[in-house]
Design an enzyme around this catalytic site. Structure first.
Site, PDB file in Angstrom:
ATOM      1  N   LYS C  78       0.706  -1.059  -0.074  1.00  0.00           N
ATOM      2  CA  LYS C  78      -0.052  -0.006  -0.011  1.00  0.00           C
ATOM      3  C   LYS C  78       0.845   1.384   0.052  1.00  0.00           C
ATOM      4  CE  LYS C  78      -4.068   1.923   2.561  1.00  0.00           C
ATOM      5  NZ  LYS C  78      -4.918   1.655   3.529  1.00  0.00           N
ATOM      6  N   SER C 153      -9.927   1.810   2.476  1.00  0.00           N
ATOM      7  CA  SER C 153      -8.971   2.446   1.591  1.00  0.00           C
ATOM      8  C   SER C 153      -7.947   1.732   1.059  1.00  0.00           C
ATOM      9  CB  SER C 153      -8.360   3.505   2.295  1.00  0.00           C
ATOM     10  OG  SER C 153      -7.542   3.037   3.466  1.00  0.00           O
ATOM     11  N   SER C 177     -10.036  -0.565   6.625  1.00  0.00           N
ATOM     12  CA  SER C 177      -9.754  -0.456   5.651  1.00  0.00           C
ATOM     13  C   SER C 177      -8.646  -1.620   4.789  1.00  0.00           C
ATOM     14  CB  SER C 177      -8.536   0.847   5.370  1.00  0.00           C
ATOM     15  OG  SER C 177      -9.376   2.020   5.253  1.00  0.00           O
TER      16      SER C 177
END
Ligand SMILES: [Mg+2]
Ligand SMILES: [Zn+2]
Lengths: 496, 95, 484
Positions: C78, C153, C177
């Site tokens: 990420k 996310s 997330s």
């Protein structure tokens, strides 16, 4: 215009109320939340890392020594060390504050409820000045404006240096008291080795909250915060200036506006910093990156055990151990180095077999203190060593030289150095204790001043001092004063 | 709770964000809705409850006071938009 | 053999036996990314050169017999983990050109174990969002339906894992997330206990809630990754100093006698039928494995959303104050003065949702509102945590849906922040309480979209979660299905 407020017309009806906030830089090796060094003077931004420069994603890790230093200071000011305290974020934007928040303490500071005793005047008992709290926080960086075309520069080397903010109660009533409080507090942090106490270099910074009110009024007046006070002298001058300014405002029917004011030492005046302050809303909240700080009683005990003797305790001890006056003890303990110097001199005279601590104190405070002051030197820089001064005092005590001669030798020691005994021998300054030689001088003086002799005999005892002085002069100060006195009286009385 | 334009502007100033008149209006409307949602908390009695600032209860770690540092000036300054002679450069700060 | 959907364990075995080189494996995924990612948009930055260099080093290590289970394993990270020398954007224009001169602890550990970083995955800007639509680099598409969001996310990490663009990925979870996008993409996602994995070098959204975790195609893979990620870090003061168990060997723990709590509040109105069916089926599966399912109550559940949307923005408003245009990040052109530099740099650099949350967080902390909002929320947070604590005196695990519905359409919710916030309703409590949570694929809806079930454990009981999840995946094949 420092202490004497009453010299201003009408101002004696007012009372000045002062509270001080001191930011003391702690003398750790590394910064509070990262391993960068804290030392001064490095090239800009060479002592920073992602943590203290608040780069994305990095996190603070607390320096143990910072906590220990705050505990020490807390104990030294008779404060309560909280067993549970917490770090908070104080949010505001400024280019020298890289995170956009200062890690500080807010609701739960590490120390609360302390106090200091100050003695502003020798004839009044000591006064207790409350210390609301001590909290730990980080220092900001520095921005530079001068000489930079259309921009400012930011140097973050100082960012993350640990600070203690020491907040007093509004217990101070004059610039003089504020000055004494600062001297005392500075002495304590220096004794503890937690701060070098240097106001000029900014490692011991002071903001003053000043208000005035009519005497007898119990409510506090509107206060102003004075900033940029980089010496004790400036703190005192700024307080006096501010008091007069506020009294003038009130007297002319205006209101004091709560604001921060910037002191300008060159102009000897302050100006409003208003406008900058308007939007301040610090939005404090507990620092989520740092768990609460819990301090065990055992830790406090072990820190307490590691503490040096502090000024008040040392002064008390000097009074009992060396029979010094409270005043002398107070002066000597203003700095640890001075007290150490005195004690070493006193010990050395004892080693030489002619102890006189009281005399040693007088020499350290009077002659040496005055001389160092004149040359703007600290006791650590004294050209006269403990051994030199100790020997000098011992020689007076022994009766080898008089006090007057000693002062002469002192000056030689200060400027040229050397061994006091050699100087005495070389210059032939030994005290004359030969009564025959002194008697001769006495006779000579009595013959020179028959009128004074007559006056003495007519009952004017005061004349004796003049006659002694003349005899000392005749012997170039070398005559033993006690012997002079004794022989002179004998002669005067005998001739009656 | 409804937030007025004045408050939105004040908050934007605190947060150092710009807010055009349209944005002020949109913020006022959206924040008001969100805050209304938040007011459901008021129905929950919380007297005497200890506020919770951390997800786990651990003691704060303390590190030794040891300098551990190498000069990273060039690497750090390289991330900045504007630098000058080893400094971060910003528009003139007016005190 | 289809390398794209191979398990981490199988890949490690192929590498160890030298029937496949790390370079070959890495090339395979780089090619997959090249062909597939223009559609999915799962990656912000692909580091082909860095990945191949790491793969070569891994091959050397493998040849010397010094491999770990992660040596030569291509991962997607990420884009909020700082990677030294590799752009780290947080999916924000603010950090569009930011190349960190330092490394996050998580990526440092993974790299030290020999993992190969393929690139940095797309996400909601600063991790603020539940649909990946707030990314400056555009939305990520759900591999199961390109018109739908993969959740957020960590949507890029989820999509890359589901589509076989990497062997596994790393995500972060502040309010769901990791788990929500895992549920929406049919992958396995674990949010560890707060403090189990270091946050150092992970760009902060809400410091007291953020936690990194693995996003994988199976629980066994998650166990392997967590093993390398977890553990005390002296650089993170909120990192827990407790030994890390052997997660792999704990996987075979039996479910017999395991008590699983079913909190009634998570099955109220608003739960999509398809999700309810999938989760109830999962319950049945656990029963068949010998677990006992008990219904119970977590009475403060309803307060989670307002509590979270006070605390997280408050922390974020402060965490994001460092983006001031001075030391890193976007600076506006030709600012007239300092205040303009701040306001314009930040307004140009941050997207709408980030700004909205900064505004909200600033407001709830501001003078006069702190007690009514922030302190109140912190107190309710305590009540929420207490609910869990008392539940765990009766049960070993909790089982809930991960999300109220399956993947929604891109654009469906982004006009209404409140609707978007409600999609986190089942996950954020877990962050507020600091507990570990695991999302597992447990079925599909009528549109062939994945459904996720969430298991919640006691603090530091990741092993229990992983054992339960693994047992489930031994008797189900939902996690093996792949998008066409
Ligand atoms: Mg302060
Ligand atoms: Zn540093």
């Amino acid at each position: 215009m420092s202490q004497d407020m009453s010299s201003f017309a009408g101002t004696d009806r007012y009372e000045i109320v002062v509270g001080l906030e001191v930011h003391a830089q702690m003398r750790t090796q590394s910064k509070i939340f990262c391993g960068c060094p804290t030392r001064f003077g490095a090239a800009a931004n060479t002592q920073i890392c992602p943590v203290c420069a608040a780069f994305p994603g990095v996190l603070p890790v607390l320096n143990r020594e910072v906590v220990n230093m705050a505990i020490k200071t807390g104990l030294a000011i008779h404060g309560q060390v909280r067993l549970l305290s917490e770090f908070s974020r104080k949010n505001y934007f400024y280019p020298d504050l890289p995170a956009g928040y200062q890690i500080s303490q807010y609701e739960l500071p590490i120390v609360e409820h302390g106090h200091l005793l100050i003695t502003p005047t020798a004839d009044l008992p000591p006064k207790r000045i409350g210390i609301t709290r001590i909290h730990i926080e980080v220092d900001a960086g520095k921005s530079m404006h001068e000489g930079i075309q259309g921009a400012s520069w930011v140097d973050l080397n100082r960012t993350g240096t640990p600070l203690m903010e020491i907040v007093s109660e509004p217990d101070l009533r004059s610039a003089l008291e504020a000055g004494e409080y600062l001297k005392k507090l500075r002495a304590i942090v220096r004794y503890l080795g937690v701060c070098d106490g240097n106001m000029e270099e900014g490692s011991f910074r002071c903001d003053a909250n000043v208000s005035v009110r009519l005497r007898g009024e119990s409510r506090l007046g509107t206060r102003c915060e004075l900033k940029n006070l980089n010496s004790i002298r400036n703190v005192m001058r700024a307080i006096d200036y501010e008091a007069v300014r506020q009294i003038d405002l009130i007297e002319s029917g205006e209101r004091v506006i709560q604001e921060s004011r910037l002191w300008n030492a060159d102009l000897n005046s302050s100006r409003s910093m208003r406008g900058k302050e308007d939007a301040h809303d610090y939005r404090y909240f507990p620092e989520p990156d740092l768990p609460p700080l819990r301090i065990s009683a055992a830790r406090i005990e072990s820190v307490a055990a590691s503490m040096p003797e502090l000024p008040d305790a040392k002064a008390t001890r000097l009074q009992t151990e060396y029979q010094l006056s409270e005043y002398d003890a107070g002066v000597l303990t203003a700095s640890q180095a001075l007290a150490d110097y005195f004690e070493a001199v006193a010990r050395y005279t004892a080693e030489l077999g002619h102890p006189n601590p009281k005399m040693a104190a007088n020499w350290v405070i009077g002659e040496l203190g005055g001389r160092l002051n004149k040359d703007n030197l600290e006791i650590q820089q004294s050209p006269i060593s403990v051994q030199q001064l100790g020997k000098l005092v011992a020689m007076i005590q022994q009766g080898v030289i008089s006090g007057k001669i000693a002062k002469e030798i002192f000056e030689t020691l200060f400027t040229d150095g050397g061994d006091p005994q050699h100087i005495v021998e070389q210059k032939g300054l030994q005290q004359v204790t030969d009564s025959a030689a002194i008697e001769e001088a006495v006779e000579q003086v009595l013959a020179t001043y028959p009128e004074d002799v007559a006056q003495y005999r007519a009952g004017k005892g005061k004349v004796l001092g003049f006659l002694v002085g003349q005899i000392m002069k005749a012997t170039q100060g070398k005559a033993n004063p006690a012997l002079v006195n004794q022989l002179l009286r004998a002669k005067l009385d005998k001739r009656l | 709770m409804s937030i007025d334009a004045q408050t939105v502007k004040h908050v934007a100033t605190l947060a150092r964000l710009q807010a055009s008149p349209t944005e002020v209006e949109a913020y006022a409307e959206q924040l008001s809705r969100i805050l209304t949602l938040m007011e459901t908390l008021n129905s929950l009695p919380t007297e005497g409850v200890m506020p919770m600032s951390h997800a786990v209860d651990i003691p704060i770690p303390e590190r030794d006071d040891v300098v551990c540092h190498t000069d990273q000036r060039e690497a750090l300054l390289a991330c900045a938009a504007d630098t000058d002679q080893g400094h971060f450069r910003v528009p003139k700060i007016i005190e | 053999m289809d390398l794209s959907h191979i398990s981490l364990t199988d890949a490690a075995e192929l590498l160890r036996s030298r029937s496949l080189s790390a370079v070959e494996l890495t090339r395979h995924f780089l090619n997959r990314i090249e062909t597939t990612d223009p559609t999915l948009n799962a990656f912000i930055t692909v580091d082909a050169a860095g990945a191949l260099a790491a793969a070569e080093a891994a091959d050397l290590r493998l040849a010397q017999g010094q491999a770990t289970p992660l040596t030569g394993i291509p991962l997607a990270i990420k884009d909020l983990f700082c990677t030294q020398g590799l752009r780290t954007t947080c999916a924000s224009k603010m950090l569009q050109h930011f190349v960190p001169p330092y490394e996050s602890t998580v990526t440092r550990r993974l790299k030290a174990a020999g993992a190969v970083v393929l690139g940095k995955t797309n996400m909601d800007e600063f991790a603020m969002g539940s649909s990946n639509e707030t990314s400056f680099f555009g939305p990520v598409r759900n591999p199961w339906d390109h018109d739908r969001t993969p959740g957020g996310s960590s949507g890029g990490s989820a999509a890359a894992t589901a589509a076989g663009l990497c062997l596994a990925a790393i995500g972060t979870d502040t309010g769901g997330s990791i788990r929500q996008p895992a549920a929406l993409t049919g992958t396995t996602g674990l949010k560890p206990t707060y403090g189990r994995v270091s946050r150092y070098g992970m760009i902060a959204f809400a410091s007291s809630l953020d936690q990194a975790g693995p996003m994988t195609r199976s629980v066994a893979d998650a166990a392997t990754l967590l093993q390398a990620m977890a553990g005390h870090d002296p650089l993170d003061s909120t990192s827990i100093d407790a030994p890390v168990p052997d997660y792999q060997s704990g996987l075979t723990t039996s479910m017999r006698g395991m008590r699983i709590g079913i909190p009634a509040e998570y099955f109220a109105d608003g739960l999509a039928d398809s999700v309810r069916r999938g989760v109830e089926q999962a319950m049945e599966t656990f029963r068949s494995l010998g677990a006992q399912c008990l219904s119970l109550s977590l009475p403060s559940t309803a307060y989670a959303i307002p509590t979270y949307y006070i605390i997280a923005p408050a922390e974020a408003s402060s965490n994001l104050a460092r983006y001031d245009g001075i030391r890193f990040g976007h600076r506006c052109a030709d600012p007239q003065d300092l205040q303009e530099m701040y306001a314009r740099s930040r307004s140009e650099g941050f997207g709408a949702e980030v700004k909205r949350r900064i505004m909200l967080g600033t407001y709830v902390l501001s003078s006069g509102y702190y007690d009514a909002y922030y302190r109140k929320a912190q107190k309710v947070r305590r009540l929420i945590a207490d609910d869990f604590q008392s539940a765990f005196t009766q049960v070993d695990l909790l089982l809930t849906p991960t999300t109220p519905e399956t993947a929604f359409r891109i654009g469906e919710k982004n006009s209404d922040p409140v609707q978007m916030y409600l999609s986190d309703i089942f996950t954020i409590n877990v962050n507020l309480a600091g507990l570990p949570g695991l999302s597992l694929p447990c079925g599909f809806d009528e549109n062939n979209l994945p459904v996720g079930v969430q298991l919640i454990g006691r603090p530091l009981q990741e092993a229990t979660l992983l054992a339960a999840g693994h047992a489930f995946q031994q008797v189900t094949d939902w996690h093996l299905r792949r998008p066409s």
